[in-house]
Design an enzyme around this catalytic site. Structure first.
Site, PDB file in Angstrom:
ATOM      1  N   CYS A   2       6.801 -11.892   5.667  1.00 17.93           N
ATOM      2  CA  CYS A   2       7.857 -12.798   6.103  1.00 17.93           C
ATOM      3  C   CYS A   2       7.994 -14.002   5.171  1.00 17.93           C
ATOM      4  O   CYS A   2       7.089 -14.299   4.395  1.00 17.93           O
ATOM      5  CB  CYS A   2       7.600 -13.244   7.519  1.00 17.93           C
ATOM      6  SG  CYS A   2       5.957 -13.866   7.789  1.00 17.93           S
ATOM      7  N   ARG A  27      10.913  -9.174   0.447  1.00 14.25           N
ATOM      8  CA  ARG A  27       9.532  -9.233   0.938  1.00 14.25           C
ATOM      9  C   ARG A  27       9.314  -8.369   2.169  1.00 14.25           C
ATOM     10  O   ARG A  27       8.183  -8.116   2.554  1.00 14.25           O
ATOM     11  CB  ARG A  27       9.168 -10.687   1.278  1.00 14.25           C
ATOM     12  CG  ARG A  27       9.114 -11.579   0.075  1.00 14.25           C
ATOM     13  CD  ARG A  27       9.159 -13.029   0.473  1.00 14.25           C
ATOM     14  NE  ARG A  27       7.918 -13.501   1.053  1.00 14.25           N
ATOM     15  CZ  ARG A  27       6.922 -14.024   0.359  1.00 14.25           C
ATOM     16  NH1 ARG A  27       7.010 -14.095  -0.942  1.00 14.25           N
ATOM     17  NH2 ARG A  27       5.846 -14.456   0.954  1.00 14.25           N
ATOM     18  N   TRP A  74       8.385 -10.616   9.869  1.00 19.52           N
ATOM     19  CA  TRP A  74       7.862  -9.250   9.801  1.00 19.52           C
ATOM     20  C   TRP A  74       6.844  -9.179  10.931  1.00 19.52           C
ATOM     21  O   TRP A  74       5.811  -9.845  10.877  1.00 19.52           O
ATOM     22  CB  TRP A  74       7.214  -9.035   8.442  1.00 19.52           C
ATOM     23  CG  TRP A  74       6.768  -7.645   8.147  1.00 19.52           C
ATOM     24  CD1 TRP A  74       7.539  -6.614   7.679  1.00 19.52           C
ATOM     25  CD2 TRP A  74       5.440  -7.136   8.247  1.00 19.52           C
ATOM     26  NE1 TRP A  74       6.761  -5.506   7.501  1.00 19.52           N
ATOM     27  CE2 TRP A  74       5.472  -5.788   7.840  1.00 19.52           C
ATOM     28  CE3 TRP A  74       4.223  -7.676   8.646  1.00 19.52           C
ATOM     29  CZ2 TRP A  74       4.345  -4.985   7.815  1.00 19.52           C
ATOM     30  CZ3 TRP A  74       3.097  -6.878   8.631  1.00 19.52           C
ATOM     31  CH2 TRP A  74       3.171  -5.543   8.216  1.00 19.52           C
ATOM     32  N   ASN A  98       4.424 -18.506   8.539  1.00 19.16           N
ATOM     33  CA  ASN A  98       4.096 -17.288   7.803  1.00 19.16           C
ATOM     34  C   ASN A  98       2.571 -17.149   7.888  1.00 19.16           C
ATOM     35  O   ASN A  98       1.861 -18.115   7.645  1.00 19.16           O
ATOM     36  CB  ASN A  98       4.530 -17.504   6.339  1.00 19.16           C
ATOM     37  CG  ASN A  98       4.454 -16.252   5.520  1.00 19.16           C
ATOM     38  OD1 ASN A  98       4.065 -15.204   6.016  1.00 19.16           O
ATOM     39  ND2 ASN A  98       4.817 -16.361   4.257  1.00 19.16           N
ATOM     40  N   GLY A  99       2.065 -15.964   8.279  1.00 16.80           N
ATOM     41  CA  GLY A  99       0.614 -15.796   8.404  1.00 16.80           C
ATOM     42  C   GLY A  99       0.236 -15.439   9.830  1.00 16.80           C
ATOM     43  O   GLY A  99       1.075 -14.969  10.596  1.00 16.80           O
ATOM     44  N   GLU A 485      -0.365   7.456  -7.212  1.00 19.39           N
ATOM     45  CA  GLU A 485       0.753   6.514  -7.313  1.00 19.39           C
ATOM     46  C   GLU A 485       2.086   7.227  -7.042  1.00 19.39           C
ATOM     47  O   GLU A 485       2.963   6.689  -6.370  1.00 19.39           O
ATOM     48  CB  GLU A 485       0.733   5.847  -8.705  1.00 19.39           C
ATOM     49  CG  GLU A 485       1.864   4.909  -9.016  1.00 19.39           C
ATOM     50  CD  GLU A 485       1.977   3.699  -8.097  1.00 19.39           C
ATOM     51  OE1 GLU A 485       1.078   3.464  -7.277  1.00 19.39           O
ATOM     52  OE2 GLU A 485       3.009   3.011  -8.188  1.00 19.39           O
ATOM     53  N   LYS A 489       4.657   6.280  -4.113  1.00 20.89           N
ATOM     54  CA  LYS A 489       6.063   5.960  -4.349  1.00 20.89           C
ATOM     55  C   LYS A 489       6.955   6.803  -3.443  1.00 20.89           C
ATOM     56  O   LYS A 489       7.852   6.295  -2.803  1.00 20.89           O
ATOM     57  CB  LYS A 489       6.482   6.229  -5.809  1.00 20.89           C
ATOM     58  CG  LYS A 489       5.994   5.309  -6.884  1.00 20.89           C
ATOM     59  CD  LYS A 489       6.575   3.932  -6.889  1.00 20.89           C
ATOM     60  CE  LYS A 489       5.827   3.051  -5.965  1.00 20.89           C
ATOM     61  NZ  LYS A 489       4.823   2.161  -6.479  1.00 20.89           N
ATOM     62  N   GLU A 492       6.611   5.837   0.323  1.00 18.62           N
ATOM     63  CA  GLU A 492       7.084   4.515   0.754  1.00 18.62           C
ATOM     64  C   GLU A 492       8.596   4.377   0.705  1.00 18.62           C
ATOM     65  O   GLU A 492       9.164   3.680   1.541  1.00 18.62           O
ATOM     66  CB  GLU A 492       6.360   3.354   0.046  1.00 18.62           C
ATOM     67  CG  GLU A 492       6.516   3.238  -1.432  1.00 18.62           C
ATOM     68  CD  GLU A 492       5.647   2.128  -2.052  1.00 18.62           C
ATOM     69  OE1 GLU A 492       5.158   1.248  -1.328  1.00 18.62           O
ATOM     70  OE2 GLU A 492       5.474   2.147  -3.277  1.00 18.62           O
ATOM     71  N   HIS A 508     -10.521  22.540  -2.308  1.00 21.95           N
ATOM     72  CA  HIS A 508     -11.363  21.978  -1.246  1.00 21.95           C
ATOM     73  C   HIS A 508     -10.535  21.488  -0.068  1.00 21.95           C
ATOM     74  O   HIS A 508     -10.984  20.620   0.687  1.00 21.95           O
ATOM     75  CB  HIS A 508     -12.223  20.846  -1.812  1.00 21.95           C
ATOM     76  CG  HIS A 508     -13.142  21.308  -2.895  1.00 21.95           C
ATOM     77  ND1 HIS A 508     -14.206  22.155  -2.658  1.00 21.95           N
ATOM     78  CD2 HIS A 508     -13.117  21.102  -4.232  1.00 21.95           C
ATOM     79  CE1 HIS A 508     -14.811  22.420  -3.805  1.00 21.95           C
ATOM     80  NE2 HIS A 508     -14.160  21.796  -4.779  1.00 21.95           N
ATOM     81  N   LYS A 607       6.784  -6.693   0.345  1.00 20.33           N
ATOM     82  CA  LYS A 607       6.438  -6.789  -1.070  1.00 20.33           C
ATOM     83  C   LYS A 607       5.129  -7.526  -1.263  1.00 20.33           C
ATOM     84  O   LYS A 607       4.270  -7.121  -2.033  1.00 20.33           O
ATOM     85  CB  LYS A 607       7.563  -7.536  -1.790  1.00 20.33           C
ATOM     86  CG  LYS A 607       7.330  -7.727  -3.270  1.00 20.33           C
ATOM     87  CD  LYS A 607       7.633  -6.473  -4.013  1.00 20.33           C
ATOM     88  CE  LYS A 607       7.325  -6.549  -5.466  1.00 20.33           C
ATOM     89  NZ  LYS A 607       7.096  -5.200  -6.012  1.00 20.33           N
TER      90      LYS A 607
END
Ligand code: G6P
Length: 612
Positions: A2, A27, A74, A98-99, A485, A489, A492, A508, A607
């Protein structure tokens, strides 16, 4: 995560606040709100969903004022809803936060006993009531805030206004980012300087524990009640450039910026065929002394660290460990003397990475163990850079898309530079290998450009993923992290379930998943593992899996039925991971666009994850 924007000016401030919130959209958030003070009245507007909804409501209700605070939320405590959106109010006090306030339950009970009624499920609302309550004893906003801050546990940044003092805004930074934007006859706060670029390029970067009284013509910063000075820094134009230009999404723009970003990053360290003598020169003694490296990072930055482990051990023979910050910080690891703790972070504000760093520093100091800390980071003004002994900047420029792309490639370039530097200092790097790698680094932007030319081909293949539910990414050696990665990508931004595996692990477990409906993406550079990888491809094909292979042009891998091959330009095996992440970025991007997802702001993600 946020974001906060706030300010005090002679002019109406709402448009500045809304524009600021739009710039913080990257963000990640689920609701937004704004509060202004106008002729002694606290006016508030809050909306679920995008900032544009809030902007429409603000315009429809002609919300105006010279002092205001705004927020994108958020959800952590309480679902996304208008009631839970910030600013939260108590009496004539309004707060954005924020937090996380970790002890909010205990404070809430106490406030309820005092008769305060809660209208949200958030942790933030306790701050509004606490300040309101404190003002009954101490009718001054700064003093009231100073009196309640010691009671708040957790990490937080706050912006607070009160109708009775309509000429000041109080801000607090304790564990969550907050900067002051310094204007002429007006001043602002924000969790990211990007939000304030339309109004200023002069910033003060607050430190933990700072409490600020912001007026139109003054900025006072207090630490433990004592006024202190913090420098004003001016940003240069390059940092301030953050528009999409001709591109449809920031992510695509950032993918295509990689050749330049890598070029910038390496140019700070390299002369024609050698490292610049002043490159990280301050760390020469430290690099001579270190016995191992411990990398700590989250998300994509963690994957960059995984590649560096291979490089560090293979190229210069220095032990290197990599761990996710959220695990490292809680498992009480043994701190070994003469370790270089290397944090990798795009933002330099990721809560878990910072907490891990601070924990190491605290414990090493307590036990008198000599350690060294370093950051590889994209934001020169970040907490991480301020709090480490040394740093190396990735010069990627602002990265706006939530899915990290150019930050990753520049992190890899920076990590290779660091490996070369340490090898040079320790004399564990053969001169010829050093020359080869430097040559390959200079060549890298060109190869990246050539690789980007595969965009149309990759777009064509991406249509074959649109209906899929699952996908596997396989690679070996330094391309195992690239497989991780790639899977990150894809999941997400397209919301397709994807997993990355070291190809040797195929038998395996993941092979059981392979059938006609399972696309398998293979990263096949030309290296000593290629033959083994070819066997893995056979194993997938035999089970009916459809292969999508990104292969070196000289690897003798060709398309067949249900085997699609995109040829990638030849590159030094040391730098291949920097190149091979490009096709997986493009693939994920195009699949997401075809599936119609919100590419730059994928659902539920942020972000800069400034809470745990
Ligand atoms: C979030 C972002 C990722 C990023 C990770 C670590 O999850 O969405 O893109 O890789 O945080 O962030 P950092 O800023 O520390 O690299």
């Amino acid at each position: 995560m946020c974001g906060i924007v706030g300010g005090i000016a002679e002019r109406n401030i709402t448009e500045i606040l809304i524009e600021g919130l739009k710039r913080l959209e990257y963000r990640g958030y689920d609701s937004a709100g704004v509060a202004v003070i106008n002729q002694g009245q606290l006016l508030r507007e809050r909306q679920v969903g995008k900032v544009i909804n809030l902007a429409d409501a603000v315009a429809a209700h002609h919300l105006q004022g010279n002092l205001g605070i705004a927020h994108t939320r958020w959800a952590t405590h309480g679902k996304p809803s208008e009631q839970n959106a910030h600013p939260h109010a108590s009496g004539n006090v309004a707060v954005v936060h924020n937090g996380i306030i970790e002890n909010y339950q205990e404070l809430k009970q106490e406030l309820q006993q005092l008769g305060y009624v809660f209208s949200s499920q958030t942790d933030t609302e306790v701050v509004a009531h606490l300040v309101n309550h404190a003002l009954k004893q101490t009718p001054d906003l700064l003093q009231a805030v100073q009196s309640i801050v010691p009671r708040l546990k957790g990490a937080y940044a706050l912006g607070i206004v009160w109708t009775e003092q309509p000429d000041e805004l109080i801000a607090v930074r304790e564990g969550s980012p907050l900067v002051i934007g310094v204007g002429i006859g007006e001043n602002f706060i924000s969790s990211d300087q990007l939000a304030l670029l339309p109004v200023t390029n002069r910033f003060i970067y607050l430190e933990e524990g700072d409490i600020v009284r912001l007026k139109r013509n003054s900025i006072e910063i207090f630490v433990n009640g004592q006024a202190i000075d913090r420098p004003v820094k001016e940003l240069d134009a390059a940092v301030t450039n953050s528009s999409k230009g001709e591109y449809k999404h920031f992510m695509l723009k950032e993918i295509f910026e990689q050749p330049d970003a890598v070029q910038q990053t390496i140019a700070q360290a390299l002369d024609a065929d050698t490292l610049k003598p002043d490159f990280l020169a301050k760390a020469n003694q430290t690099f001579a002394a270190i016995q191992q490296i411990q990398i700590i990072a989250c998300g994509t930055s963690y994957h960059a660290g995984m590649v560096a482990k291979y490089w560090c051990e293979q190229i210069i023979g220095l032990p290197c460990h990599v761990e996710i910050a959220s695990e490292y910080r809680y498992r009480h690891p043994v701190i070994v003397a003469n370790t270089l703790f290397l944090c990798i972070s795009q933002s330099g504000e990721t809560a878990d990475s910072l907490a891990a760093l601070r924990d190491i520093q605290r414990r090493a100091k307590q036990k008198h163990i000599p350690i060294h800390t370093m950051a590889i980071c994209n934001v020169s003004t970040s907490s991480m850079i301020r709090e480490t002994d040394f740093h190396l900047l990735t010069l990627a420029g602002p990265e706006i898309g939530v899915a990290s792309t150019k930050a990753f490639t520049t992190q890899l370039a920076a990590l290779m530079l660091l490996v070369l530097k340490i090898g040079e200092i320790k004399q564990t790097l053969a001169e010829s290998l050093k020359q080869d790698i430097i040559k390959a680094l200079w060549h890298c932007p060109k190869v990246l450009n050539e690789t980007l030319k595969n965009d149309t081909e990759i777009l064509r293949l991406s249509s074959l993923f649109v209906e899929k539910q699952h996908c596997l990414f396989l690679g070996r050696g330094t391309h195992f992290p690239i497989a991780l990665e790639g899977a990150l990508k894809l999941k997400e931004i397209s919301y397709i379930h994807a997993e990355g595996y070291a190809a040797g692990e195929l038998k395996h477990g993941p092979l059981a998943l392979v059938d006609n409906d399972m696309p398998v993406v293979i990263l096949a550079p030309k290296d000593e593992m290629l033959d083994k990888l070819k066997s893995n491809m056979e194993e997938v094909q035999t089970r009916g899996g459809e292969l999508f292979v990104f292969a070196d042009e000289h690897s003798d891998i060709h398309a067949q039925d249900r085997k699609h091959v995109v040829h990638i330009p030849q590159v030094s095996e040391w730098l291949a991971p920097i190149i091979y992440c490009v096709p997986v970025q493009l693939l994920s991007y195009h699949v997401a666009v075809l599936r119609g997802t919100d590419v730059d702001q994928p659902r539920n993600l942020a972000k800069s994850v400034t809470v745990e």
